[in-house]
Scaffold this motif. Structure first.
Motif, PDB file in Angstrom:
ATOM      1  N   ASP A 111      -6.419   5.373  -7.690  1.00 55.23           N
ATOM      2  CA  ASP A 111      -6.384   6.589  -6.877  1.00 55.23           C
ATOM      3  C   ASP A 111      -6.573   6.205  -5.418  1.00 55.23           C
ATOM      4  O   ASP A 111      -7.673   5.850  -4.992  1.00 55.23           O
ATOM      5  N   GLY A 112      -5.492   6.271  -4.646  1.00 59.20           N
ATOM      6  CA  GLY A 112      -5.535   5.853  -3.253  1.00 59.20           C
ATOM      7  C   GLY A 112      -6.363   6.747  -2.341  1.00 59.20           C
ATOM      8  O   GLY A 112      -6.610   6.402  -1.189  1.00 59.20           O
ATOM      9  N   GLU A 113      -6.835   7.873  -2.866  1.00 63.59           N
ATOM     10  CA  GLU A 113      -7.635   8.783  -2.051  1.00 63.59           C
ATOM     11  C   GLU A 113      -9.105   8.379  -1.989  1.00 63.59           C
ATOM     12  O   GLU A 113      -9.845   8.861  -1.143  1.00 63.59           O
ATOM     13  N   TYR A 114      -9.508   7.508  -2.905  1.00 63.18           N
ATOM     14  CA  TYR A 114     -10.922   7.172  -2.981  1.00 63.18           C
ATOM     15  C   TYR A 114     -11.139   5.665  -3.022  1.00 63.18           C
ATOM     16  O   TYR A 114     -10.230   4.898  -3.334  1.00 63.18           O
ATOM     17  N   ARG A 115     -12.354   5.263  -2.734  1.00 62.57           N
ATOM     18  CA  ARG A 115     -12.725   3.868  -2.778  1.00 62.57           C
ATOM     19  C   ARG A 115     -13.176   3.506  -4.200  1.00 62.57           C
ATOM     20  O   ARG A 115     -13.110   4.321  -5.111  1.00 62.57           O
ATOM     21  N   TRP A 116     -13.680   2.285  -4.374  1.00 63.91           N
ATOM     22  CA  TRP A 116     -14.127   1.845  -5.700  1.00 63.91           C
ATOM     23  C   TRP A 116     -15.481   2.424  -6.086  1.00 63.91           C
ATOM     24  O   TRP A 116     -15.786   2.650  -7.252  1.00 63.91           O
ATOM     25  N   GLY A 117     -16.306   2.647  -5.081  1.00 62.13           N
ATOM     26  CA  GLY A 117     -17.684   3.065  -5.272  1.00 62.13           C
ATOM     27  C   GLY A 117     -18.436   2.745  -3.993  1.00 62.13           C
ATOM     28  O   GLY A 117     -17.834   2.420  -2.963  1.00 62.13           O
ATOM     29  N   ARG A 118     -19.767   2.801  -4.056  1.00 61.14           N
ATOM     30  CA  ARG A 118     -20.535   2.498  -2.855  1.00 61.14           C
ATOM     31  C   ARG A 118     -21.983   2.204  -3.238  1.00 61.14           C
ATOM     32  O   ARG A 118     -22.489   2.676  -4.261  1.00 61.14           O
ATOM     33  N   THR A 134       0.833  -1.205   0.000  1.00 64.02           N
ATOM     34  CA  THR A 134       0.000   0.000   0.000  1.00 64.02           C
ATOM     35  C   THR A 134       0.866   1.252   0.000  1.00 64.02           C
ATOM     36  O   THR A 134       0.594   2.216  -0.731  1.00 64.02           O
ATOM     37  N   ARG A 135       1.928   1.264   0.798  1.00 63.82           N
ATOM     38  CA  ARG A 135       2.822   2.433   0.839  1.00 63.82           C
ATOM     39  C   ARG A 135       3.433   2.697  -0.527  1.00 63.82           C
ATOM     40  O   ARG A 135       3.577   3.840  -0.948  1.00 63.82           O
ATOM     41  N   GLU A 136       3.805   1.627  -1.226  1.00 65.54           N
ATOM     42  CA  GLU A 136       4.548   1.790  -2.478  1.00 65.54           C
ATOM     43  C   GLU A 136       3.654   1.970  -3.699  1.00 65.54           C
ATOM     44  O   GLU A 136       4.098   2.517  -4.712  1.00 65.54           O
ATOM     45  N   THR A 137       2.405   1.518  -3.624  1.00 69.39           N
ATOM     46  CA  THR A 137       1.542   1.580  -4.804  1.00 69.39           C
ATOM     47  C   THR A 137       0.266   2.394  -4.598  1.00 69.39           C
ATOM     48  O   THR A 137      -0.385   2.776  -5.579  1.00 69.39           O
ATOM     49  N   GLY A 138      -0.113   2.620  -3.342  1.00 64.64           N
ATOM     50  CA  GLY A 138      -1.340   3.343  -3.060  1.00 64.64           C
ATOM     51  C   GLY A 138      -2.587   2.485  -3.031  1.00 64.64           C
ATOM     52  O   GLY A 138      -3.687   2.987  -2.775  1.00 64.64           O
ATOM     53  N   VAL A 139      -2.464   1.189  -3.274  1.00 62.84           N
ATOM     54  CA  VAL A 139      -3.632   0.305  -3.302  1.00 62.84           C
ATOM     55  C   VAL A 139      -3.864  -0.252  -1.891  1.00 62.84           C
ATOM     56  O   VAL A 139      -2.998  -0.942  -1.353  1.00 62.84           O
ATOM     57  N   PRO A 140      -5.021   0.011  -1.276  1.00 61.37           N
ATOM     58  CA  PRO A 140      -5.278  -0.465   0.079  1.00 61.37           C
ATOM     59  C   PRO A 140      -5.288  -1.992   0.180  1.00 61.37           C
ATOM     60  O   PRO A 140      -5.689  -2.688  -0.758  1.00 61.37           O
ATOM     61  N   ALA A 141      -4.867  -2.478   1.332  1.00 60.78           N
ATOM     62  CA  ALA A 141      -4.715  -3.917   1.545  1.00 60.78           C
ATOM     63  C   ALA A 141      -5.983  -4.715   1.278  1.00 60.78           C
ATOM     64  O   ALA A 141      -5.914  -5.794   0.676  1.00 60.78           O
ATOM     65  N   PRO A 142      -7.178  -4.267   1.717  1.00 60.03           N
ATOM     66  CA  PRO A 142      -8.379  -5.088   1.467  1.00 60.03           C
ATOM     67  C   PRO A 142      -8.624  -5.368  -0.009  1.00 60.03           C
ATOM     68  O   PRO A 142      -9.147  -6.431  -0.368  1.00 60.03           O
ATOM     69  N   TYR A 143      -8.255  -4.438  -0.883  1.00 59.75           N
ATOM     70  CA  TYR A 143      -8.444  -4.673  -2.317  1.00 59.75           C
ATOM     71  C   TYR A 143      -7.471  -5.742  -2.815  1.00 59.75           C
ATOM     72  O   TYR A 143      -7.834  -6.595  -3.635  1.00 59.75           O
ATOM     73  N   LEU A 144      -6.232  -5.685  -2.348  1.00 62.43           N
ATOM     74  CA  LEU A 144      -5.251  -6.686  -2.750  1.00 62.43           C
ATOM     75  C   LEU A 144      -5.720  -8.081  -2.348  1.00 62.43           C
ATOM     76  O   LEU A 144      -5.638  -9.030  -3.130  1.00 62.43           O
TER      77      LEU A 144
END
Length: 400
Positions: A230-237, A109-119
Motif C-alpha cells: 500500500d503506497g499510501e502508508y509506511r511499514w510501521g513506526r 515507484t510510479r509503476e508499482t507504488g513501492v517507495p524508492a527507499p524500500y527498494l
C-alpha cells in the motif's frame, strides 16, 4: 534471503538416522534421481535439449546438504541482528545509491507504488547492494536438494523453474549462480518467484536479475505490489509505551490507531499518534526493555518476502534511515543473552508441562512459543511481553 522463507517455516528436523541415510546416497542413486529430474522438467515444458544439457553438467554438492542440515546453536538477539544489518556504512551507501539511481527508482515507484527507499533497503539486505549474489551453481544446489528426501517436493519445483528460466534464455546454466538454496540475483529470488514476478524492464529481451539493475528493481517492486503493498502508508513506526502498559496487548492483534492512543501510546518523540484510519499491531522484539513498534499492512507484505519479524523490522528501519530518519529512540538492550536451541527446547517443554501450549517442540522461538511465554508470565505476575528473559528462564527451571 528469500530462501529464508522456507528455512523459517518450522519444518521438522530429520532424525540423525535419516540424515545419515541421506548422506550415504550412492552416486548411482543420485544419477537415477537426476535422470528423473530431467524428465520432470521436460514434462513441465522445458526443451529436451536444455534439460539434457543441464543434467549432463550437474554435480551433487555435499556442502549444500551440510548447510541445509546445519541449525544455529544460538538464536540471534534483536540487538545483534539489527546492528549487523542496519549500520552506518549500509545507511550511507544506501543514501548514495538512492541518488545515483533516482530516475530508475522513481520509475519503479510510479509503476508499482513501492517507495524508492524500500527498494534500496531490500537490495542492501539481500546482497549488500549487489556486492554478493552467492557463488554456488543453482542447478547443482537445487538438484542436490531435490534428490534429498527432506524437502524433495519443494526443491523439485525450484529445479524445474530454474530450467525454465534457462530455457527462456534469461541466463546460461553455467552462469546461474546464487545461494546454496538457489536464491538468485540482486534481490535473491527463488526460481519460482523469478518465473512469476521477474520482468524485463530494460527491454533487452531477457529477464536478467544478475546483470540488469532495472530488471532487478522493477521485479522487486512487482513482487511487493503483488503481495499488496500500500503506497499510501509506511511499514510501521517506533512508538513509546506508558510505564503501566499492558504488554499482553502485544500479541499480534490489530487495533485502530485511535485505540492505541487510548492505551497511552505515542510516537517515538512523545507526540500523539496520527488520527489516520488505519489499524496496526504492536511488536516488542526485545521485550519490554527494548523498542516498541506499531506495524501496518506493509509490514505483513515484507513478511511475505521473509517470514522473520527481525528481517521485516530491519527492512523498514533501514528504509527510514536511507530516507533520512535518525536512529531508534529506544535502542535494543545489549545485555540480553543469545539463547541456545537447547534452552528454547527445554523452555518449550517446561511450558507444555505446565499447561501452556508452545506449539511444536522444535527449538524455534516462534509465535506459539511467545504466546505460551506470555500466558506463563501473566500467571506468575511478570510483565507479559512474551520474551524469554532471565526471570522466565529461572522460574521455568532453565539454566541461563
Amino acid at each position: 534471503m528469500i530462501a529464508q522463507v522456507f528455512l523459517l517455516a518450522g519444518v521438522p528436523a530429520m532424525s540423525a538416522q535419516a540424515q545419515q541415510a541421506d548422506s550415504k546416497q550412492s552416486p548411482e542413486e543420485f544419477a537415477r534421481c537426476l535422470e528423473q529430474l530431467g524428465q520432470t522438467a521436460v514434462q513441465a515444458g522445458v526443451s529436451e535439449q536444455t534439460a539434457s544439457r543441464v543434467v549432463a553438467g550437474v554435480k551433487k554438492v555435499d556442502r549444500v546438504l551440510e548447510l541445509d542440515r546445519r541449525q544455529p546453536e544460538f538464536t540471534t538477539t534483536f540487538d545483534d541482528y539489527l546492528n549487523r544489518r542496519v549500520n552506518q556504512d549500509r545507511i550511507q551507501k544506501g543514501r548514495e545509491l538512492l541518488q545515483t539511481h533516482r530516475q530508475l527508482l522513481q520509475r519503479v515507484t510510479r509503476e508499482t507504488g513501492v517507495p524508492a527507499p524500500y527498494l534500496v533497503s531490500f537490495w542492501g539486505l539481500e546482497t549488500n547492494f549487489g556486492a554478493y549474489f552467492g557463488k554456488m551453481s543453482v542447478p547443482d544446489s537445487l538438484a542436490t536438494l531435490a534428490c534429498d528426501r527432506r524437502r524433495s517436493e519443494f526443491f523439485t519445483r525450484q529445479w524445474v523453474a530454474a530450467l525454465q528460466i534457462i530455457d527462456e534464455g534469461a541466463i546460461p546454466a553455467e552462469q546461474m549462480e546464487g545461494s546454496w538454496a538457489g536464491a538468485m540475483g540482486h534481490v535473491q529470488f527463488m526460481p519460482t518467484v523469478f518465473l512469476k514476478h521477474a520482468v524485463d524492464a530494460d527491454d533487452d529481451g531477457r529477464r536478467d536479475l544478475w546483470n540488469s539493475l532495472p530488471d532487478a528493481m522493477m521485479s522487486a517492486g512487482r513482487f511487493l505490489e503483488s503481495m499488496g503493498w500500500d503506497g499510501e502508508y509506511r511499514w510501521g513506526r517506533e512508538v513509546l509505551l506508558p510505564g503501566d502498559f499492558d504488554y499482553s496487548l502485544a500479541d499480534g492483534r490489530k487495533l485502530p490507531l485511535a485505540q492505541w492512543r487510548q492505551h497511552g501510546i505515542t510516537d517515538a518523540f512523545g507526540n500523539p499518534l496520527a488520527r489516520a484510519d488505519i489499524s496496526a499491531a504492536l511488536i516488542v522484539p526485545a521485550g519490554h526493555r527494548g523498542p516498541a513498534f506499531l506495524v501496518y499492512q506493509n509490514f505483513g507484505v515484507i513478511m511475505g518476502w521473509n517470514r522473520s519479524e527481525f528481517y521485516a523490522i530491519a527492512v523498514g528501519h533501514l528504509a527510514d534511515r536511507i530516507a533520512g530518519a535518525g536512529g531508534l529512540q529506544v535502542p535494543p538492550p545489549r545485555d540480553l543473552p543469545a539463547l541456545s536451541r537447547q534452552q528454547i527446547l527445554e523452555l518449550q517443554q517446561a511450558l507444555e508441562n505446565q499447561g501452556f501450549d508452545p506449539g511444536p517442540i522444535d527449538g524455534i522461538l516462534g509465535s506459539g512459543t511467545r504466546s505460551a511465554i506470555r500466558q506463563f508470565q501473566q500467571t506468575n505476575n511478570l510483565v507479559a511481553d512474551g520474551y524469554p528473559g532471565a526471570q522466565v528462564l529461572k522460574m521455568a527451571g532453565i539454566e541461563s
